[in-house]
Design a protein around this motif. Structure first.
Motif, PDB file in Angstrom:
ATOM      1  N   VAL A  52      56.911  22.918  51.744  1.00 49.28           N
ATOM      2  CA  VAL A  52      58.286  23.419  51.709  1.00 49.28           C
ATOM      3  C   VAL A  52      58.394  24.597  50.753  1.00 49.28           C
ATOM      4  O   VAL A  52      57.537  24.787  49.885  1.00 49.28           O
ATOM      5  CB  VAL A  52      59.296  22.317  51.283  1.00 49.28           C
ATOM      6  N   THR A  53      59.460  25.363  50.916  1.00 43.83           N
ATOM      7  CA  THR A  53      59.732  26.463  49.990  1.00 43.83           C
ATOM      8  C   THR A  53      60.251  25.894  48.670  1.00 43.83           C
ATOM      9  O   THR A  53      60.735  24.763  48.633  1.00 43.83           O
ATOM     10  CB  THR A  53      60.791  27.423  50.571  1.00 43.83           C
ATOM     11  N   GLU A  65      55.437  28.172  47.647  1.00 49.24           N
ATOM     12  CA  GLU A  65      55.574  26.907  48.358  1.00 49.24           C
ATOM     13  C   GLU A  65      55.208  25.714  47.493  1.00 49.24           C
ATOM     14  O   GLU A  65      54.479  25.846  46.510  1.00 49.24           O
ATOM     15  CB  GLU A  65      54.716  26.899  49.625  1.00 49.24           C
ATOM     16  N   GLU A  87      62.990  26.579  47.212  1.00 50.96           N
ATOM     17  CA  GLU A  87      64.412  26.274  47.402  1.00 50.96           C
ATOM     18  C   GLU A  87      64.585  24.907  48.061  1.00 50.96           C
ATOM     19  O   GLU A  87      65.414  24.099  47.640  1.00 50.96           O
ATOM     20  CB  GLU A  87      65.083  27.357  48.253  1.00 50.96           C
ATOM     21  N   HIS A  88      63.799  24.645  49.092  1.00 48.61           N
ATOM     22  CA  HIS A  88      63.910  23.350  49.767  1.00 48.61           C
ATOM     23  C   HIS A  88      63.388  22.206  48.897  1.00 48.61           C
ATOM     24  O   HIS A  88      63.895  21.092  48.976  1.00 48.61           O
ATOM     25  CB  HIS A  88      63.202  23.388  51.120  1.00 48.61           C
ATOM     26  N   ALA A  89      62.388  22.479  48.059  1.00 57.80           N
ATOM     27  CA  ALA A  89      61.903  21.457  47.135  1.00 57.80           C
ATOM     28  C   ALA A  89      63.021  21.051  46.179  1.00 57.80           C
ATOM     29  O   ALA A  89      63.218  19.871  45.898  1.00 57.80           O
ATOM     30  CB  ALA A  89      60.688  21.963  46.361  1.00 57.80           C
ATOM     31  N   LYS A  90      63.774  22.028  45.706  1.00 62.71           N
ATOM     32  CA  LYS A  90      64.884  21.731  44.793  1.00 62.71           C
ATOM     33  C   LYS A  90      65.989  20.968  45.520  1.00 62.71           C
ATOM     34  O   LYS A  90      66.574  20.035  44.971  1.00 62.71           O
ATOM     35  CB  LYS A  90      65.429  23.016  44.175  1.00 62.71           C
ATOM     36  N   ARG A  91      66.261  21.334  46.762  1.00 59.54           N
ATOM     37  CA  ARG A  91      67.249  20.586  47.557  1.00 59.54           C
ATOM     38  C   ARG A  91      66.796  19.146  47.766  1.00 59.54           C
ATOM     39  O   ARG A  91      67.599  18.218  47.705  1.00 59.54           O
ATOM     40  CB  ARG A  91      67.469  21.261  48.907  1.00 59.54           C
ATOM     41  N   LEU A  92      65.507  18.959  48.021  1.00 59.13           N
ATOM     42  CA  LEU A  92      64.957  17.614  48.186  1.00 59.13           C
ATOM     43  C   LEU A  92      65.111  16.816  46.897  1.00 59.13           C
ATOM     44  O   LEU A  92      65.502  15.647  46.936  1.00 59.13           O
ATOM     45  CB  LEU A  92      63.487  17.690  48.605  1.00 59.13           C
TER      46      LEU A  92
END
Length: 111
Positions: free
Chosen positions: A65-66, A42, A68-73
């Motif tokens: 966030v995970t 996380e 993956e979601h950090a990278k999307r952000l």
């Protein structure tokens, strides 16, 4: 019921998410500093309000966030900054963090 993945869900024909935003959340929280930590599973993002003349800063919000979601952000922020700069010009960055004098706002007046 069909198992065809191309068939749209009858209850939500556009596969859209209905997002609720309360009045309190819609007001937002001001932060002028963010600190980020991570583990293998996380990312923790603390949004902090640093006030001039106050030696103590307060974490106003923490988002976890995970990866993956950090990278999307990250990609969403990059995309939005490009769009912002196309409309309003380049966002200028200082080489270092702003320094707030401890007597920000001048001397204290007497009544």
């Amino acid at each position: 019921m069909s198992d065809d993945p191309k068939k749209k869900d009858d209850k939500n024909p556009n596969n859209q998410i209905n997002i609720e935003l309360s009045e309190e959340t819609a007001e937002g929280v001001y932060a002028n500093l963010a600190m980020i930590a991570h583990s293998s599973s996380e990312f923790v993002i603390d949004f902090i309000r640093l006030m001039p003349g106050v030696p103590k800063a307060k974490v106003k919000s923490r988002i976890v966030v995970t990866p993956e979601h950090a990278k999307r952000l990250l990609h969403a922020l990059e995309d939005n900054i490009k769009k912002y700069e196309a409309s309003f010009g380049e966002v200028k960055q200082a080489d270092e963090m702003p320094k707030f004098p401890m007597n920000f706002g001048g001397t204290m007046g007497e009544a």
